[in-house]
Design a protein around this motif. Sequence first.
Motif, PDB file in Angstrom:
ATOM      1  N   LEU A   6      18.758  -5.990 -14.810  1.00  0.00           N
ATOM      2  CA  LEU A   6      18.858  -5.506 -13.449  1.00  0.00           C
ATOM      3  C   LEU A   6      17.548  -4.819 -13.086  1.00  0.00           C
ATOM      4  CD1 LEU A   6      20.587  -4.823 -10.905  1.00  0.00           C
ATOM      5  CD2 LEU A   6      21.262  -2.764 -12.113  1.00  0.00           C
ATOM      6  N   SER A   7      16.958  -5.217 -11.991  1.00  0.00           N
ATOM      7  CA  SER A   7      15.761  -4.566 -11.456  1.00  0.00           C
ATOM      8  C   SER A   7      16.093  -3.988 -10.099  1.00  0.00           C
ATOM      9  CB  SER A   7      14.613  -5.570 -11.296  1.00  0.00           C
ATOM     10  OG  SER A   7      14.205  -6.049 -12.539  1.00  0.00           O
ATOM     11  N   VAL A   8      15.568  -2.805  -9.820  1.00  0.00           N
ATOM     12  CA  VAL A   8      15.828  -2.163  -8.540  1.00  0.00           C
ATOM     13  C   VAL A   8      14.499  -1.873  -7.855  1.00  0.00           C
ATOM     14  CG1 VAL A   8      16.819  -0.132  -7.405  1.00  0.00           C
ATOM     15  CG2 VAL A   8      17.947  -1.110  -9.408  1.00  0.00           C
ATOM     16  N   TYR A   9      14.436  -2.264  -6.603  1.00  0.00           N
ATOM     17  CA  TYR A   9      13.281  -1.973  -5.760  1.00  0.00           C
ATOM     18  C   TYR A   9      13.773  -1.216  -4.541  1.00  0.00           C
ATOM     19  CZ  TYR A   9      10.772  -5.328  -8.601  1.00  0.00           C
ATOM     20  OH  TYR A   9      10.197  -5.974  -9.650  1.00  0.00           O
ATOM     21  N   PHE A  10      12.982  -0.273  -4.082  1.00  0.00           N
ATOM     22  CA  PHE A  10      13.306   0.505  -2.897  1.00  0.00           C
ATOM     23  C   PHE A  10      12.369   0.065  -1.787  1.00  0.00           C
ATOM     24  CE2 PHE A  10      11.889   4.133  -0.314  1.00  0.00           C
ATOM     25  CZ  PHE A  10      13.074   4.475   0.297  1.00  0.00           C
ATOM     26  N   MET A  11      12.888  -0.146  -0.591  1.00  0.00           N
ATOM     27  CA  MET A  11      12.062  -0.510   0.559  1.00  0.00           C
ATOM     28  C   MET A  11      12.401   0.416   1.711  1.00  0.00           C
ATOM     29  SD  MET A  11       9.757  -2.458   1.663  1.00  0.00           S
ATOM     30  CE  MET A  11       9.039  -3.029   3.163  1.00  0.00           C
ATOM     31  N   SER A  12      11.391   1.068   2.244  1.00  0.00           N
ATOM     32  CA  SER A  12      11.545   1.934   3.409  1.00  0.00           C
ATOM     33  C   SER A  12      10.845   1.256   4.561  1.00  0.00           C
ATOM     34  CB  SER A  12      10.914   3.299   3.128  1.00  0.00           C
ATOM     35  OG  SER A  12      10.955   4.097   4.287  1.00  0.00           O
ATOM     36  N   ARG A  13      11.603   0.785   5.514  1.00  0.00           N
ATOM     37  CA  ARG A  13      11.049   0.005   6.622  1.00  0.00           C
ATOM     38  C   ARG A  13      11.235   0.747   7.930  1.00  0.00           C
ATOM     39  NH1 ARG A  13       8.320  -2.281   9.849  1.00  0.00           N
ATOM     40  NH2 ARG A  13       8.669  -4.328  10.707  1.00  0.00           N
ATOM     41  N   ASN A  14      10.140   1.006   8.596  1.00  0.00           N
ATOM     42  CA  ASN A  14      10.138   1.609   9.927  1.00  0.00           C
ATOM     43  C   ASN A  14       9.142   0.846  10.789  1.00  0.00           C
ATOM     44  OD1 ASN A  14      11.891   3.903   9.446  1.00  0.00           O
ATOM     45  ND2 ASN A  14      10.255   4.694   8.157  1.00  0.00           N
ATOM     46  N   ASP A  15       9.289   0.954  12.084  1.00  0.00           N
ATOM     47  CA  ASP A  15       8.295   0.340  12.965  1.00  0.00           C
ATOM     48  C   ASP A  15       6.921   0.915  12.647  1.00  0.00           C
ATOM     49  OD1 ASP A  15      10.262  -1.112  14.190  1.00  0.00           O
ATOM     50  OD2 ASP A  15      10.474   0.252  15.897  1.00  0.00           O
ATOM     51  N   PHE A  16       5.963   0.065  12.464  1.00  0.00           N
ATOM     52  CA  PHE A  16       4.560   0.406  12.242  1.00  0.00           C
ATOM     53  C   PHE A  16       4.251   1.016  10.879  1.00  0.00           C
ATOM     54  CE2 PHE A  16       5.451   0.899  16.828  1.00  0.00           C
ATOM     55  CZ  PHE A  16       4.753  -0.218  17.275  1.00  0.00           C
ATOM     56  N   THR A  17       5.237   1.227  10.027  1.00  0.00           N
ATOM     57  CA  THR A  17       4.962   1.755   8.701  1.00  0.00           C
ATOM     58  C   THR A  17       6.079   1.374   7.730  1.00  0.00           C
ATOM     59  OG1 THR A  17       4.541   3.746   7.382  1.00  0.00           O
ATOM     60  CG2 THR A  17       5.990   4.010   9.273  1.00  0.00           C
ATOM     61  N   SER A  18       5.707   0.847   6.592  1.00  0.00           N
ATOM     62  CA  SER A  18       6.677   0.472   5.560  1.00  0.00           C
ATOM     63  C   SER A  18       6.052   0.703   4.195  1.00  0.00           C
ATOM     64  CB  SER A  18       7.057  -1.005   5.687  1.00  0.00           C
ATOM     65  OG  SER A  18       7.690  -1.238   6.915  1.00  0.00           O
ATOM     66  N   ASP A  19       6.879   0.947   3.222  1.00  0.00           N
ATOM     67  CA  ASP A  19       6.409   1.032   1.846  1.00  0.00           C
ATOM     68  C   ASP A  19       7.593   0.736   0.938  1.00  0.00           C
ATOM     69  OD1 ASP A  19       4.556   1.327  -0.204  1.00  0.00           O
ATOM     70  OD2 ASP A  19       4.900   3.475  -0.398  1.00  0.00           O
ATOM     71  N   GLY A  20       7.296   0.321  -0.266  1.00  0.00           N
ATOM     72  CA  GLY A  20       8.327   0.032  -1.243  1.00  0.00           C
ATOM     73  C   GLY A  20       7.864   0.457  -2.621  1.00  0.00           C
ATOM     74  N   MET A  21       8.798   0.507  -3.560  1.00  0.00           N
ATOM     75  CA  MET A  21       8.450   0.876  -4.924  1.00  0.00           C
ATOM     76  C   MET A  21       9.433   0.234  -5.897  1.00  0.00           C
ATOM     77  SD  MET A  21       9.718   4.788  -5.472  1.00  0.00           S
ATOM     78  CE  MET A  21      11.442   5.215  -5.489  1.00  0.00           C
ATOM     79  N   TYR A  22       8.967   0.048  -7.097  1.00  0.00           N
ATOM     80  CA  TYR A  22       9.828  -0.351  -8.207  1.00  0.00           C
ATOM     81  C   TYR A  22      10.470   0.915  -8.740  1.00  0.00           C
ATOM     82  CZ  TYR A  22      11.165  -1.678 -12.947  1.00  0.00           C
ATOM     83  OH  TYR A  22      11.867  -1.881 -14.107  1.00  0.00           O
ATOM     84  N   VAL A  23      11.779   0.916  -8.925  1.00  0.00           N
ATOM     85  CA  VAL A  23      12.495   2.066  -9.459  1.00  0.00           C
ATOM     86  C   VAL A  23      12.527   1.938 -10.981  1.00  0.00           C
ATOM     87  CG1 VAL A  23      14.677   3.324  -9.502  1.00  0.00           C
ATOM     88  CG2 VAL A  23      13.874   2.283  -7.365  1.00  0.00           C
ATOM     89  N   ILE A  24      11.864   2.861 -11.655  1.00  0.00           N
ATOM     90  CA  ILE A  24      11.824   2.846 -13.118  1.00  0.00           C
ATOM     91  C   ILE A  24      13.194   3.290 -13.637  1.00  0.00           C
ATOM     92  CG2 ILE A  24      10.755   3.839 -15.183  1.00  0.00           C
ATOM     93  CD1 ILE A  24       8.207   4.244 -13.475  1.00  0.00           C
ATOM     94  N   PRO A  25      13.849   2.465 -14.455  1.00  0.00           N
ATOM     95  CA  PRO A  25      15.167   2.869 -14.986  1.00  0.00           C
ATOM     96  C   PRO A  25      15.028   4.093 -15.880  1.00  0.00           C
ATOM     97  CG  PRO A  25      14.416   0.850 -16.034  1.00  0.00           C
ATOM     98  CD  PRO A  25      13.415   1.172 -14.966  1.00  0.00           C
ATOM     99  N   SER A  26      16.106   4.850 -16.022  1.00  0.00           N
ATOM    100  CA  SER A  26      16.052   6.096 -16.794  1.00  0.00           C
ATOM    101  C   SER A  26      15.628   5.863 -18.244  1.00  0.00           C
ATOM    102  CB  SER A  26      17.381   6.836 -16.729  1.00  0.00           C
ATOM    103  OG  SER A  26      18.420   6.035 -17.238  1.00  0.00           O
ATOM    104  N   THR A  27      15.842   4.668 -18.789  1.00  0.00           N
ATOM    105  CA  THR A  27      15.386   4.377 -20.152  1.00  0.00           C
ATOM    106  C   THR A  27      13.863   4.351 -20.238  1.00  0.00           C
ATOM    107  OG1 THR A  27      15.554   2.006 -19.740  1.00  0.00           O
ATOM    108  CG2 THR A  27      17.449   3.078 -20.796  1.00  0.00           C
ATOM    109  N   GLY A  28      13.186   4.238 -19.101  1.00  0.00           N
ATOM    110  CA  GLY A  28      11.727   4.234 -19.062  1.00  0.00           C
ATOM    111  C   GLY A  28      11.122   5.566 -18.672  1.00  0.00           C
TER     112      GLY A  28
END
Length: 152
Positions: A1-23
Amino acid sequence: LSVYFMSRNDFTSDGMYVIPSTGWGKDYVVAAATALYVSAAVDLPSEFIIIANQDNTAVTVIPAQDIRAEGQPTTARHPKGVPFTVLLNKGECVQYQTTQSQDLPWDLSGTVLSSNNPIGVIGASACPFIPADPYCDHVVDMIPPVRTWSNT
């Protein structure tokens, strides 16, 4: 299972890979981005978040810049270079932000964290100029622990 977070707004967006707690690790150096000061009414700080998944997690923080008091953006609760410790329980997190300042760059990058249990750390900035002005996109990334760094 891989989890990515995406924050999307007009004119600005960013995303990240969520490091699992084992990491997660016990030692970190924060990577964030600079704060943006436009006026006292425009508050766009550099920041980081600490996440715990075990009870009685003690985290020692050595700030790279002054960290504000909650609800008081111009008051330093934790001065630059002075270590302090925060205690978190399982499922708790805490966010720290720079004080408001016209002295840029005002950046929490380089803040050192050390804990007795593994923690997750997110570095961020509300509105850095990446690339240079006029861009103002928020940035947010989960930071890998020091133990995962390479030697070259």
